[in-house]
Design a protein around this motif. Structure first.
Motif, PDB file in Angstrom:
ATOM      1  N   SER A  92      -2.571  16.067  46.277  1.00 12.36           N
ATOM      2  CA  SER A  92      -3.109  15.583  45.008  1.00 12.36           C
ATOM      3  C   SER A  92      -3.016  14.059  44.893  1.00 12.36           C
ATOM      4  O   SER A  92      -1.938  13.486  45.076  1.00 12.36           O
ATOM      5  N   ALA A  93      -4.171  13.443  44.589  1.00 15.60           N
ATOM      6  CA  ALA A  93      -4.268  11.988  44.424  1.00 15.60           C
ATOM      7  C   ALA A  93      -3.785  11.227  45.655  1.00 15.60           C
ATOM      8  O   ALA A  93      -3.439  10.049  45.561  1.00 15.60           O
ATOM      9  N   HIS A  95      -1.047  11.489  47.055  1.00 16.13           N
ATOM     10  CA  HIS A  95       0.385  11.202  46.975  1.00 16.13           C
ATOM     11  C   HIS A  95       1.124  11.987  48.060  1.00 16.13           C
ATOM     12  O   HIS A  95       0.637  13.003  48.542  1.00 16.13           O
ATOM     13  N   SER A 117     -12.784  17.311  43.960  1.00 19.58           N
ATOM     14  CA  SER A 117     -12.897  15.908  43.556  1.00 19.58           C
ATOM     15  C   SER A 117     -14.232  15.627  42.853  1.00 19.58           C
ATOM     16  O   SER A 117     -15.253  16.248  43.149  1.00 19.58           O
ATOM     17  N   ARG A 122     -12.067   8.825  34.518  1.00 21.76           N
ATOM     18  CA  ARG A 122     -10.708   9.166  34.077  1.00 21.76           C
ATOM     19  C   ARG A 122     -10.073  10.272  34.909  1.00 21.76           C
ATOM     20  O   ARG A 122      -9.123  10.917  34.476  1.00 21.76           O
ATOM     21  N   SER A 123     -10.582  10.483  36.114  1.00 20.24           N
ATOM     22  CA  SER A 123     -10.004  11.517  36.982  1.00 20.24           C
ATOM     23  C   SER A 123      -9.265  10.892  38.155  1.00 20.24           C
ATOM     24  O   SER A 123      -9.701   9.870  38.689  1.00 20.24           O
ATOM     25  N   TRP A 124      -8.150  11.538  38.551  1.00 20.70           N
ATOM     26  CA  TRP A 124      -7.547  11.166  39.829  1.00 20.70           C
ATOM     27  C   TRP A 124      -8.118  12.092  40.899  1.00 20.70           C
ATOM     28  O   TRP A 124      -8.497  13.226  40.638  1.00 20.70           O
ATOM     29  N   ASN A 125      -8.219  11.579  42.091  1.00 19.83           N
ATOM     30  CA  ASN A 125      -8.766  12.320  43.223  1.00 19.83           C
ATOM     31  C   ASN A 125      -7.950  12.015  44.476  1.00 19.83           C
ATOM     32  O   ASN A 125      -7.322  10.954  44.548  1.00 19.83           O
ATOM     33  N   CYS A 149      -6.880  17.583  37.409  1.00 18.23           N
ATOM     34  CA  CYS A 149      -6.701  16.524  36.414  1.00 18.23           C
ATOM     35  C   CYS A 149      -7.131  17.014  35.034  1.00 18.23           C
ATOM     36  O   CYS A 149      -8.010  17.874  34.903  1.00 18.23           O
TER      37      CYS A 149
END
Length: 272
Positions: A92-93, A95, A117, A122-125, A149
């Motif tokens: 996720s993202a 990370h 994705s 305003r979204s993390w991908n 998200c």
């Protein structure tokens, strides 16, 4: 004579027990016990601790998210006597150690990861869900474990939109369970879309008012929390219903999220 009466009593008792068991299963339903847990990359507890926490629930399958790569999920499984695992490849993202995984008591017939994705400010991908198909009591079930998200105001975009409109409509298995960290509260557009696509939240059957509960942040509940953002949905087939479940409240939190669980009874003979 006395011994004969005792033997008759024991025999009748045994027959009643068998009759009771047969009656309990005579409706042809299959009960599946599932849980979802965001473990925050395992930083607050070992997989063995999490396995011991889940042990009393006698689960058939667990969906993890923000889970470490490698054998982390398998180690939870060892503590639970569940040996089948599938760990996705999309973190996720991007990370470190925030993958999605599935732990099962029964072997997998198929596994896949769907990327969710989107191009949205305003979204993390990236985001994704992992899917596994397994048979429980000879009946196939499809399980999705996800981490997406928040998209509270998104009608036609966002991770939840792709899940509800692109991924789940292609599912061929009748019995489907979708669970994980949605980062959305019930009533958000994202959750309404999932319900509109034919999936029912376990909270409804359990009659739990989630507006008065929270699953995040378990470690720092004050001064405010984000409400219930971890959910379990099941395909609303005729006769399917949740018979038990809820939010697992721990004296010592093992993650920044609370685990959620449910027992869902599916009819063996599906009429669609």
């Amino acid at each position: 004579m006395k011994k004969t009466l005792i033997l008759i009593a024991i025999t009748l008792s045994g027959l009643l027990a068998v009759s009771s068991l047969f009656s309990a299963n005579s409706n042809g339903s299959i009960s599946v016990r599932v849980a979802a847990y965001n473990v925050e990359y395992g930083k607050n507890a070992s997989p063995e601790e999490i396995g011991r926490m889940f042990k009393p629930y006698n689960l058939d399958i667990v969906g993890f998210n923000e889970v470490p790569d490698g054998d982390w999920t398998a180690r939870v499984g060892k503590a639970l006597g569940m040996k089948y695992t599938y760990v996705g490849k999309i973190s996720s993202a991007n990370h470190k150690d925030k993958y999605k995984s599935i732990l099962s008591r029964t072997p997998f017939e198929a596994t896949v990861e769907h990327e969710l994705s989107v191009e949205r400010r305003r979204s993390w991908n990236p985001a994704s869900c992992v899917k596994a198909v397994t048979k429980i009591d000879s009946v196939p079930f499809a399980f999705y474990s996800l981490h997406i998200c928040r998209s509270k105001d998104s009608h036609n975009t966002g991770h939840a939109y792709r899940l509800a409109n692109e991924v789940l409509p292609k599912e061929k298995t009748d019995q489907v369970i979708v669970l994980g960290d949605f980062n959305n509260n019930m009533g958000d557009v994202a959750m309404n879309m999932l319900e509109a696509s034919g999936y029912r939240p376990t909270w409804k059957d359990l009659k739990i008012d989630v507006s008065k509960e929270f699953t995040y942040n378990a470690l720092e509940p004050e001064p405010q929390n984000s409400g219930v953002i971890d959910h379990i949905f099941y395909q609303g087939l005729p006769g399917a219903k949740v018979t038990d479940g809820g939010i697992i409240e721990l004296k010592k939190p093992l993650s920044d999220h609370k685990p959620v669980w449910a027992e869902i009874a599916f009819p063996r003979d599906i009429e669609r």
